[in-house]
Scaffold this active site. Sequence first.
Site, PDB file in Angstrom:
ATOM      1  CG  ASN A   9      -1.647   1.193   1.546  1.00 52.43           C
ATOM      2  OD1 ASN A   9      -1.886   2.034   0.347  1.00 52.43           O
ATOM      3  ND2 ASN A   9      -2.342   1.329   2.499  1.00 52.43           N
ATOM      4  CD1 TRP A  10       3.797   1.195  -2.610  1.00 49.68           C
ATOM      5  CD2 TRP A  10       3.840   2.201  -4.709  1.00 49.68           C
ATOM      6  NE1 TRP A  10       4.744   0.625  -3.497  1.00 49.68           N
ATOM      7  CE2 TRP A  10       4.532   1.274  -4.843  1.00 49.68           C
ATOM      8  CE3 TRP A  10       3.514   2.771  -5.861  1.00 49.68           C
ATOM      9  CZ2 TRP A  10       5.538   0.764  -5.899  1.00 49.68           C
ATOM     10  CZ3 TRP A  10       4.165   2.584  -7.063  1.00 49.68           C
ATOM     11  CH2 TRP A  10       4.835   1.541  -7.094  1.00 49.68           C
ATOM     12  CE  LYS A  11      -0.185   3.177   4.632  1.00 51.46           C
ATOM     13  NZ  LYS A  11      -0.201   3.393   6.172  1.00 51.46           N
ATOM     14  CG  HIS A  93      -5.788   2.261   5.003  1.00 54.14           C
ATOM     15  ND1 HIS A  93      -5.288   3.159   5.787  1.00 54.14           N
ATOM     16  CD2 HIS A  93      -4.752   1.434   4.792  1.00 54.14           C
ATOM     17  CE1 HIS A  93      -4.262   3.000   6.232  1.00 54.14           C
ATOM     18  NE2 HIS A  93      -3.941   1.790   5.873  1.00 54.14           N
ATOM     19  CD  GLU A  95      -2.956   5.586   6.599  1.00 51.74           C
ATOM     20  OE1 GLU A  95      -2.841   5.933   5.225  1.00 51.74           O
ATOM     21  OE2 GLU A  95      -1.822   5.041   7.308  1.00 51.74           O
ATOM     22  CD  GLU A 165      -3.695  -2.334   7.254  1.00 53.63           C
ATOM     23  OE1 GLU A 165      -2.606  -2.614   6.764  1.00 53.63           O
ATOM     24  OE2 GLU A 165      -4.426  -1.191   6.954  1.00 53.63           O
ATOM     25  N   GLY A 171       2.243   2.263  10.612  1.00 55.05           N
ATOM     26  CA  GLY A 171       3.369   3.389  10.713  1.00 55.05           C
ATOM     27  C   GLY A 171       4.040   3.726  11.852  1.00 55.05           C
ATOM     28  CB  SER A 211       5.044  -2.027  11.800  1.00 57.83           C
ATOM     29  OG  SER A 211       4.569  -0.679  12.138  1.00 57.83           O
ATOM     30  N   GLY A 232       2.624  -1.136   4.217  1.00 55.93           N
ATOM     31  CA  GLY A 232       2.947   0.463   3.724  1.00 55.93           C
ATOM     32  C   GLY A 232       4.178   0.696   3.683  1.00 55.93           C
ATOM     33  N   GLY A 233       5.200   1.315   4.774  1.00 59.47           N
ATOM     34  CA  GLY A 233       6.337   1.726   4.441  1.00 59.47           C
ATOM     35  C   GLY A 233       7.390   0.744   3.498  1.00 59.47           C
TER      36      GLY A 233
HETATM   37  P1  PGA Z   1       2.901   0.088   7.501  1.00 60.47           P
HETATM   38  O1  PGA Z   1       1.256   0.426   7.104  1.00 60.47           O
HETATM   39  O2  PGA Z   1       3.109  -1.069   7.025  1.00 60.47           O
HETATM   40  O3  PGA Z   1       3.766   1.527   7.059  1.00 60.47           O
HETATM   41  O4  PGA Z   1       2.652   0.184   9.035  1.00 60.47           O
HETATM   42  C1  PGA Z   1       0.199  -0.531   6.714  1.00 60.47           C
HETATM   43  C2  PGA Z   1      -0.716  -0.092   6.254  1.00 60.47           C
HETATM   44  O5  PGA Z   1      -1.207   1.181   6.658  1.00 60.47           O
HETATM   45  O6  PGA Z   1      -1.683  -0.737   5.483  1.00 60.47           O
END
Ligand code: PGA
Length: 249
Positions: A9-11, A93, A95, A165, A171, A211, A232-233
């Site tokens: 997930n590149w956001k 998500h 966010e 999640e 994050g 994470s 994500g990251g």
């Molecule tokens: P993260 O994000 O791996 O950076 O914790 C995961 C996500 O939000 O899908």
Amino acid sequence: MRKVVIAGNWKMNKTPKEAVEFLRELGEVKVNDSMRVIICSTNLCLQPLLHHKKGDVEIAAQNMHFEDSGAFTGEVSTKMLKAVGVNISVIGHSERREYFAETDEALNKKVLKAAEEDFDVILCVGETLEQREKEIHKEHVKNQIVSDLKNLKEEDLKRVIIAYEPIWAIGTGKTATSEQAEEMCLFIRNVVEELYSKEAADNTSILYGGSVKPANVKELMSMENIDGALIGGASLKADSFLELIHYDK
Ligand code: PGA
């Protein structure tokens, strides 16, 4: 049988040029039928990614609207995504739920729309730290799933990948332990069984996200009810994403 899913997930990261550069570094990804590798990018990068991808990588959106068209400034419909060759999107998500007020009611409409359009979704659910500390995380996640899947027929459940999640692990560098993640993924599978059937539950891919990185992916993936990861990251760099895809090597 359910598939293993490794989804990045590149956001809100990467320009089209950077996205294409990532693919160049990634090279050709070959996976067998029991696995899906997915990159979820901004709408701006979808077409360049589709154009340049090699091998079995799928390209996904990070959001979709439940209407086909109309006065919804800033939104993109499944029909539009499908028209450019995208057949899957992340929805719900945390966010988007938190910063863009995405509700379970809207998510339910998105799930039903996706089913109607033969479009896949990665539906995200998960609790806040406060909910976990109050020990209401299971109730919360169950409520999300029950609301989001309302009126979805069992035959359409194949369109839905669920990603657990915990918000406190996104994050933050603070991963849920593999036991915590497994406990919740099993819990979610049981909720799906209650709503549908054992067969439906067994066939649903349930991912963990929060994470995930090359250093912890193997242990998480060794858990019986964790079928994949939403990352994500650690998905932003090709070498790290490759390690995640080949977690079992
Ligand atoms: P993260 O994000 O791996 O950076 O914790 C995961 C996500 O939000 O899908």
